[in-house]
Design an enzyme around this catalytic site. Structure first.
Site, PDB file in Angstrom:
ATOM      1  N   SER A   1      -3.047  -0.385  -1.018  1.00  0.00           N
ATOM      2  CA  SER A   1      -4.130  -1.236  -0.655  1.00  0.00           C
ATOM      3  C   SER A   1      -5.348  -0.774  -1.441  1.00  0.00           C
ATOM      4  O   SER A   1      -5.418   0.303  -1.772  1.00  0.00           O
ATOM      5  CB  SER A   1      -4.492  -1.038   0.731  1.00  0.00           C
ATOM      6  OG  SER A   1      -5.458  -1.789   1.032  1.00  0.00           O
TER       7      SER A   1
ATOM      8  N   TYR B   1      -6.092   3.817   7.884  1.00  0.00           N
ATOM      9  CA  TYR B   1      -5.176   2.914   7.271  1.00  0.00           C
ATOM     10  C   TYR B   1      -5.159   3.414   5.739  1.00  0.00           C
ATOM     11  O   TYR B   1      -4.051   3.701   4.979  1.00  0.00           O
ATOM     12  CB  TYR B   1      -5.531   1.391   7.216  1.00  0.00           C
ATOM     13  CG  TYR B   1      -4.799   0.603   6.393  1.00  0.00           C
ATOM     14  CD1 TYR B   1      -3.628   0.254   6.707  1.00  0.00           C
ATOM     15  CD2 TYR B   1      -5.359  -0.080   5.250  1.00  0.00           C
ATOM     16  CE1 TYR B   1      -2.912  -0.719   6.004  1.00  0.00           C
ATOM     17  CE2 TYR B   1      -4.673  -0.946   4.474  1.00  0.00           C
ATOM     18  CZ  TYR B   1      -3.403  -1.307   4.992  1.00  0.00           C
ATOM     19  OH  TYR B   1      -2.777  -2.061   4.111  1.00  0.00           O
TER      20      TYR B   1
END
Length: 258
Positions: free
Chosen positions: A151, A161
């Site tokens: 990501s 995350y």
């Protein structure tokens, strides 16, 4: 060797895409459909069996929908065995399944041990579980490709995350080092803000984060899931045979690198 567009074909290859049922318009579904369009047989794997079946039904006979919990090694082994039984082996693994929305709402300093362990069990250990399960089949077939989903939120990490995705980057380069001699390439794709259903829920158009990105990103701050498929096909097809241990940022210029 003379280059040909046929080098992007995947006829006769077998791919597993985790998280391919997803939430509606998902990246995993786009990956599964793109691999099938290039000629691969595709295992559409997801924790949600109804979602997996819906995507597989769109693809047709080249798809096998399977329920899998990637944090559970027995579940992963069962998925792998079913893929080998159905299609004869495994050539491609796309580690796409992950917790995202669940991992960004609480500051990391306030994250409970249980939530932290769950995040890593899916986003990191889950990818390792799948790689360990499929590598023997890849070796038996003379090589393979593993693509991990990172990501733009990992560069730099500013959420739990993001931390999990930085760790997955470390797993990517480690597996590339360990498996290169077996003809298995291991790479990663790092999407920017993607207009999947999950992405829209996390970063709606009116959010300050998206508005700030409008001023920062050099092209477009948000892209469609289908715009990630080209990078995937490069990494898993003969066209990308000399690429391993790399991250391709597909993000409109959100992350700029030398």
């Amino acid at each position: 060797m003379t280059f040909s567009l046929d080098q992007f074909r995947l006829d006769g290859k077998v791919a597993i895409v985790t998280g391919a049922g997803g939430r509606g318009n998902s990246i995993g579904a786009a990956y599964a459909k793109g691999l099938a369009a290039a000629g691969a047989n595709v295992v559409v794997a997801d924790l949600n069996p109804d979602g997996a079946k819906a995507v597989a039904d769109e693809i047709g006979a080249a798809a096998l929908p399977l329920r899998v919990d990637i944090a559970d090694r027995a579940s992963v082994d069962a998925m792998t065995a079913a893929a080998v039984e159905k299609f004869g082996g495994i050539d491609i693994l796309v580690n796409n399944a992950a917790l995202m929305i669940e991992a960004v709402g609480t500051p990391t300093i306030q994250t409970s041990p249980e939530a932290w362990e769950r995040l890593l069990s899916v986003n990191l250990t889950g990818a390792l579980n799948c790689a360990q399960a499929v590598v023997p089949s890849m070796v038996a077939r003379g090589g393979g490709r593993i693509v991990n989903q990172l990501s733009a939120g990992a560069f730099p990490a500013q959420t739990s995350y993001g931390v999990s995705k930085v760790a997955l980057l470390g797993l990517t380069t480690t597996l590339a080092t360990e498996l290169g001699g077996s003809g298995i390439a291991v790479n990663a794709i790092a999407p920017g803000m993607t207009m999947s259903d999950a992405g829209r829920a996390l970063t709606p158009a009116e959010s300050p984060y998206v508005q700030a990105a409008e001023a920062r990103v050099v092209m477009r701050p948000r892209g469609d899931p289908d715009e990630l498929v080209g990078a995937l096909l490069l990494l898993v097809s003969p066209a990308g045979s000399w690429i391993t241990g790399q991250v391709i940022n597909v993000d409109g210029g959100f992350i700029l690198r030398n």
